[in-house]
Design a protein around this motif. Structure first.
Motif: not given
Length: 274
Positions: A57-76, A153-159
């Protein structure tokens, strides 16, 4: 003047309660050592899943702020599962919009293969490349780079939490297959090794712990609440509940109803979290 708190007086009060009113209190459950070990592993796995959900959820909130295309790439369009191995792998190599736009299809294919994807690679790579190169609002370059570092950093935590959840679930499932109650619990529709281990962890293997089904419902917090005032009577669900048992109850009901997207036997890292 109010009397000061005293541990000795508190201990004496508790001892007197047990001495005079022991019959009015429920004894502690006599679970076996194996059941207690399963409880440790199952609860640790549940904690890892909750931490994984929080990191997602933290990563999704961060990506909305600067990288919305990534959410579109892995969302329906409705759900975006950033906990998948593919999403984490792509975000690790391209944590900013600028880096994502420079990714070639061959590089995306290589990342997906390393992540373990085997089917429909070309379609997935083309879809991801199109979403990452789509025009979208951007942050200033320095801000975007800083957010990219935070995303890594959030991806490392998620991994780490995905790995922890998977390993602890496997350990809990392995231990759960040993007690004789395994066949009984997994005979219920919707319960398998992972969910069954969580149920056993919370209710224990002491058959005398609950006198009847009503006692178990009250312990789980699933018993309805009846409020009566005059001639009006309202029966509502209970908001205060045992969160661990309620969490596995949601998965149990979801799978038993035949609407589960994942196999009832395992709950891998990309599965929906509760």
């Amino acid at each position: 003047m109010a009397r000061k708190k005293s541990d000795k007086i508190d201990a004496l009060t508790l001892a007197n309660i047990l001495r005079t009113d022991a019959h009015a209190h429920r004894r502690l459950p006599g679970d076996s050592d194996l059941a207690r070990a399963i409880a440790v592993l199952a609860r640790a796995a549940q904690d890892a899943i909750w931490r994984r959900t929080r990191a997602t959820q933290e990563l999704r909130a961060l990506l909305r702020e600067y990288y919305p295309g990534f959410l579109d790439a892995f969302g329906d369009g409705v759900h975006t599962n950033l906990a998948t191995v593919e999403a984490r792998a792509i975000l690790s190599v391209a944590p900013t919009l600028e880096q994502g736009a420079r990714l070639t299809k061959s590089r995306i294919l290589a990342v997906l293969r390393r992540a373990g994807r085997q089917r429909r690679l070309d379609d997935a790579a083309a879809r991801i490349q199109d979403a990452l190169r789509r025009r979208q609002l951007r942050q200033p370059p320095l801000v975007e780079q800083a957010m990219g570092r935070q995303a890594r950093a959030l991806v490392a935590t998620l991994d780490a939490e995905c790995k922890n959840a998977q390993e602890l679930n496997e350990a809990a499932s392995e231990s759960f297959r040993q007690p004789p109650g395994h066949a009984v619990i997994t005979s219920f529709p919707g319960l398998a090794d992972v969910t069954g281990a969580r149920v056993l962890a919370e209710i224990g293997d002491d058959r005398d712990r609950f006198a009847d089904a009503r006692g178990l419902k009250a312990f789980a917090g699933s018993a309805p609440v009846t409020r009566a005032s005059g001639r009006s009577i309202a029966v509502t669900h209970r908001h205060v509940k045992y969160n661990r048992l309620a969490a596995v109850g949601v998965v149990w009901a979801f799978v038993a109803a035949g609407r589960g997207r994942c196999s009832p036997r395992v709950l891998p890292c990309p599965a929906r979290t509760w």
